[in-house]
Design a protein around this motif. Structure first.
Motif, PDB file in Angstrom:
ATOM      1  N   PHE A 199      22.921  13.971   5.883  1.00  0.00           N
ATOM      2  CA  PHE A 199      24.169  14.094   5.106  1.00  0.00           C
ATOM      3  C   PHE A 199      23.975  13.545   3.697  1.00  0.00           C
ATOM      4  O   PHE A 199      24.457  14.097   2.718  1.00  0.00           O
ATOM      5  N   GLU A 200      23.256  12.424   3.648  1.00  0.00           N
ATOM      6  CA  GLU A 200      23.103  11.689   2.396  1.00  0.00           C
ATOM      7  C   GLU A 200      22.205  12.422   1.391  1.00  0.00           C
ATOM      8  O   GLU A 200      22.425  12.357   0.187  1.00  0.00           O
ATOM      9  N   LEU A 201      21.196  13.093   1.917  1.00  0.00           N
ATOM     10  CA  LEU A 201      20.193  13.706   1.026  1.00  0.00           C
ATOM     11  C   LEU A 201      20.531  15.139   0.612  1.00  0.00           C
ATOM     12  O   LEU A 201      20.087  15.610  -0.432  1.00  0.00           O
ATOM     13  N   GLN A 224       0.830  -1.211   0.000  1.00  0.00           N
ATOM     14  CA  GLN A 224       0.000   0.000   0.000  1.00  0.00           C
ATOM     15  C   GLN A 224       0.868   1.267   0.000  1.00  0.00           C
ATOM     16  O   GLN A 224       0.473   2.277  -0.586  1.00  0.00           O
ATOM     17  N   ILE A 225       2.035   1.189   0.633  1.00  0.00           N
ATOM     18  CA  ILE A 225       2.954   2.342   0.582  1.00  0.00           C
ATOM     19  C   ILE A 225       3.275   2.643  -0.883  1.00  0.00           C
ATOM     20  O   ILE A 225       3.193   3.789  -1.338  1.00  0.00           O
ATOM     21  N   LYS A 226       3.582   1.616  -1.650  1.00  0.00           N
ATOM     22  CA  LYS A 226       3.932   1.823  -3.072  1.00  0.00           C
ATOM     23  C   LYS A 226       2.763   2.431  -3.840  1.00  0.00           C
ATOM     24  O   LYS A 226       2.930   3.418  -4.560  1.00  0.00           O
ATOM     25  N   SER A 227       1.566   1.866  -3.677  1.00  0.00           N
ATOM     26  CA  SER A 227       0.436   2.357  -4.492  1.00  0.00           C
ATOM     27  C   SER A 227       0.026   3.763  -4.051  1.00  0.00           C
ATOM     28  O   SER A 227      -0.309   4.614  -4.880  1.00  0.00           O
ATOM     29  N   THR A 228       0.075   4.026  -2.742  1.00  0.00           N
ATOM     30  CA  THR A 228      -0.358   5.349  -2.266  1.00  0.00           C
ATOM     31  C   THR A 228       0.665   6.426  -2.628  1.00  0.00           C
ATOM     32  O   THR A 228       0.292   7.535  -3.018  1.00  0.00           O
ATOM     33  N   VAL A 229       1.955   6.100  -2.541  1.00  0.00           N
ATOM     34  CA  VAL A 229       2.971   7.093  -2.944  1.00  0.00           C
ATOM     35  C   VAL A 229       2.833   7.360  -4.452  1.00  0.00           C
ATOM     36  O   VAL A 229       2.898   8.513  -4.898  1.00  0.00           O
ATOM     37  N   ALA A 277      14.531  13.486  -8.165  1.00  0.00           N
ATOM     38  CA  ALA A 277      14.302  13.919  -9.547  1.00  0.00           C
ATOM     39  C   ALA A 277      13.886  15.394  -9.583  1.00  0.00           C
ATOM     40  O   ALA A 277      14.293  16.126 -10.485  1.00  0.00           O
ATOM     41  N   GLN A 278      13.124  15.830  -8.601  1.00  0.00           N
ATOM     42  CA  GLN A 278      12.695  17.244  -8.608  1.00  0.00           C
ATOM     43  C   GLN A 278      13.752  18.147  -7.957  1.00  0.00           C
ATOM     44  O   GLN A 278      13.598  19.364  -7.930  1.00  0.00           O
ATOM     45  N   LYS A 279      14.849  17.539  -7.418  1.00  0.00           N
ATOM     46  CA  LYS A 279      15.971  18.260  -6.789  1.00  0.00           C
ATOM     47  C   LYS A 279      15.500  19.181  -5.666  1.00  0.00           C
ATOM     48  O   LYS A 279      16.062  20.263  -5.437  1.00  0.00           O
ATOM     49  N   VAL A 287       8.204   4.537   3.817  1.00  0.00           N
ATOM     50  CA  VAL A 287       7.531   5.667   3.152  1.00  0.00           C
ATOM     51  C   VAL A 287       8.602   6.609   2.574  1.00  0.00           C
ATOM     52  O   VAL A 287       8.520   7.032   1.412  1.00  0.00           O
ATOM     53  N   THR A 288       9.632   6.893   3.366  1.00  0.00           N
ATOM     54  CA  THR A 288      10.700   7.787   2.908  1.00  0.00           C
ATOM     55  C   THR A 288      11.388   7.211   1.675  1.00  0.00           C
ATOM     56  O   THR A 288      11.619   7.918   0.682  1.00  0.00           O
ATOM     57  N   LYS A 289      11.711   5.909   1.743  1.00  0.00           N
ATOM     58  CA  LYS A 289      12.442   5.275   0.637  1.00  0.00           C
ATOM     59  C   LYS A 289      11.642   5.372  -0.665  1.00  0.00           C
ATOM     60  O   LYS A 289      12.194   5.608  -1.735  1.00  0.00           O
ATOM     61  N   GLU A 290      10.330   5.215  -0.545  1.00  0.00           N
ATOM     62  CA  GLU A 290       9.473   5.253  -1.730  1.00  0.00           C
ATOM     63  C   GLU A 290       9.437   6.650  -2.353  1.00  0.00           C
ATOM     64  O   GLU A 290       9.327   6.806  -3.562  1.00  0.00           O
ATOM     65  N   PHE A 291       9.565   7.675  -1.497  1.00  0.00           N
ATOM     66  CA  PHE A 291       9.510   9.055  -2.009  1.00  0.00           C
ATOM     67  C   PHE A 291      10.853   9.569  -2.531  1.00  0.00           C
ATOM     68  O   PHE A 291      10.877  10.484  -3.355  1.00  0.00           O
ATOM     69  N   ILE A 292      11.964   9.029  -2.015  1.00  0.00           N
ATOM     70  CA  ILE A 292      13.276   9.628  -2.339  1.00  0.00           C
ATOM     71  C   ILE A 292      13.508   9.796  -3.849  1.00  0.00           C
ATOM     72  O   ILE A 292      13.896  10.887  -4.283  1.00  0.00           O
ATOM     73  N   PRO A 293      13.267   8.763  -4.678  1.00  0.00           N
ATOM     74  CA  PRO A 293      13.564   8.969  -6.112  1.00  0.00           C
ATOM     75  C   PRO A 293      12.797  10.154  -6.708  1.00  0.00           C
ATOM     76  O   PRO A 293      13.333  10.872  -7.558  1.00  0.00           O
ATOM     77  N   HIS A 294      11.591  10.382  -6.226  1.00  0.00           N
ATOM     78  CA  HIS A 294      10.770  11.483  -6.767  1.00  0.00           C
ATOM     79  C   HIS A 294      11.329  12.832  -6.312  1.00  0.00           C
ATOM     80  O   HIS A 294      11.433  13.770  -7.106  1.00  0.00           O
TER      81      HIS A 294
END
Ligand code: NAP
Length: 270
Positions: free
Chosen positions: A161-163, A60-65, A121-123, A111-118
């Motif tokens: 640090f990473e983000l 559900q995390i994947k579909s909702t994100v 991409a938007q920087k 939830v965080t991991k699912e959002f990070i690529p987005h």
């Protein structure tokens, strides 16, 4: 164009107060909750969109994100869903421990991991997580809850640090007591006969009306979340509420060991 925030655990308490505050400030709000079908008020507002999310449900995390990012740019992800597990650790079942870790810690990570690529991409973008003053200090009989909230503080500090090189921020809001359903509804309690007397002392301390006088309202803590979302500062921690600020200042001033002894004296009279 209005900014957009994604919130977990918006059915009650802090998540709900934050949804209303950000909507009042003109933000577009994606308010997620386990049972959006039961929500009769938030969904009536033009700028609040309800989506289903149980943070322990990886699918559900994947579909909702995916549904959230399809609505447009997400400026802030507010990881707020959580509940407390209290009582002696020896009395905690494996199910109780796993459920606490799954909700409070792995829920936030997934939830965080699912959002990070987005956000990458938007920087741009910001993660804010509700931890607790219990992520910076510890009381007796809250060990697994503390384990999740201390973990979130350390995880967030490392993630910052990473983000950062990708233009993504990460912050924690660490409230003291909030007058919400947390104690009445969102508390799972363990028991064990060996700890009866000690537990009574600690419960008496926590239910002392004098102590509860210093608690904040959900609306007051939501204001701190709004500050964290909008102040543009490179700041990791927002200790929120007069009680939390006082306790954290005491810890820093006294040092870890002296502070710990003070807590022992206060709760257990040792
Ligand atoms: N209240 C305090 O004294 C206090 C102090 C420090 C930190 N906090 C933290 O503040 C945050 C919000 O708590 P609150 O005080 O606002 O209590 P609350 O009113 O009980 O709200 C907790 C929220 O988390 C949701 N939730 C629980 N498990 C979930 C799951 N598996 N998936 C999705 N949502 C879930 C609940 O949803 P349902 O309605 O579906 O149960 C509810 O919306 C928590 O992270 C808590 O640890 C609270």
């Amino acid at each position: 164009m209005s900014k957009r925030i994604f919130i977990t655990g918006s059915s009650t308490g802090l998540g709900r107060a934050a949804a209303i505050l950000f909507a009042d400030k003109g933000w577009d709000v994606i308010a997620t909750m386990r049972k959006p079908e039961n929500e009769t008020e938030l969904g009536q507002r033009d700028n609040i969109h309800l989506l289903p999310l149980d943070v322990t449900d990886a699918e559900q995390i994947k579909s909702t994100v995916a549904a959230a990012v399809a609505m447009g740019k997400i400026d802030v992800v507010f990881n707020n869903a959580g509940y407390g597990l209290a009582g002696p650790f020896e009395g905690a079942s494996d199910d109780q421990i796993v459920r606490q870790l799954n909700t409070n810690l792995l829920g936030v990570m997934r939830v965080t991991k699912e959002f990070i690529p987005h956000l990458r991409a938007q920087k741009d973008g910001l993660f804010i997580t509700t931890t607790s003053i219990g992520g910076l200090i510890a009381f007796p009989f809250n060990s697994v809850y503390h384990a999740t909230k201390w973990a979130l503080e350390g995880w967030s500090e490392s993630m910052a640090f990473e983000l950062k090189p990708f233009g993504i921020g990460i912050k924690t809001v660490s409230p003291g007591g909030i007058i919400t359903d947390f104690i009445s509804r969102s508390l799972d309690i363990t028991s064990h006969e060996a700890y009866g007397e000690m537990m009574q002392k600690v419960l008496a301390m926590f239910s002392d009306p004098e102590r509860q006088k210093n608690y904040s309202t959900a609306e007051q803590i939501a204001e701190v979340v709004y500050e964290a979302a909008t102040d543009g500062k490179d700041q990791l921690r927002y200790v929120a509420g007069a009680d939390a600020k006082a306790m954290y200042e005491q810890r820093l001033a006294a040092g870890d060991e002296a502070f710990r002894k003070g807590i022992e004296q206060m709760f257990l009279g040792a």
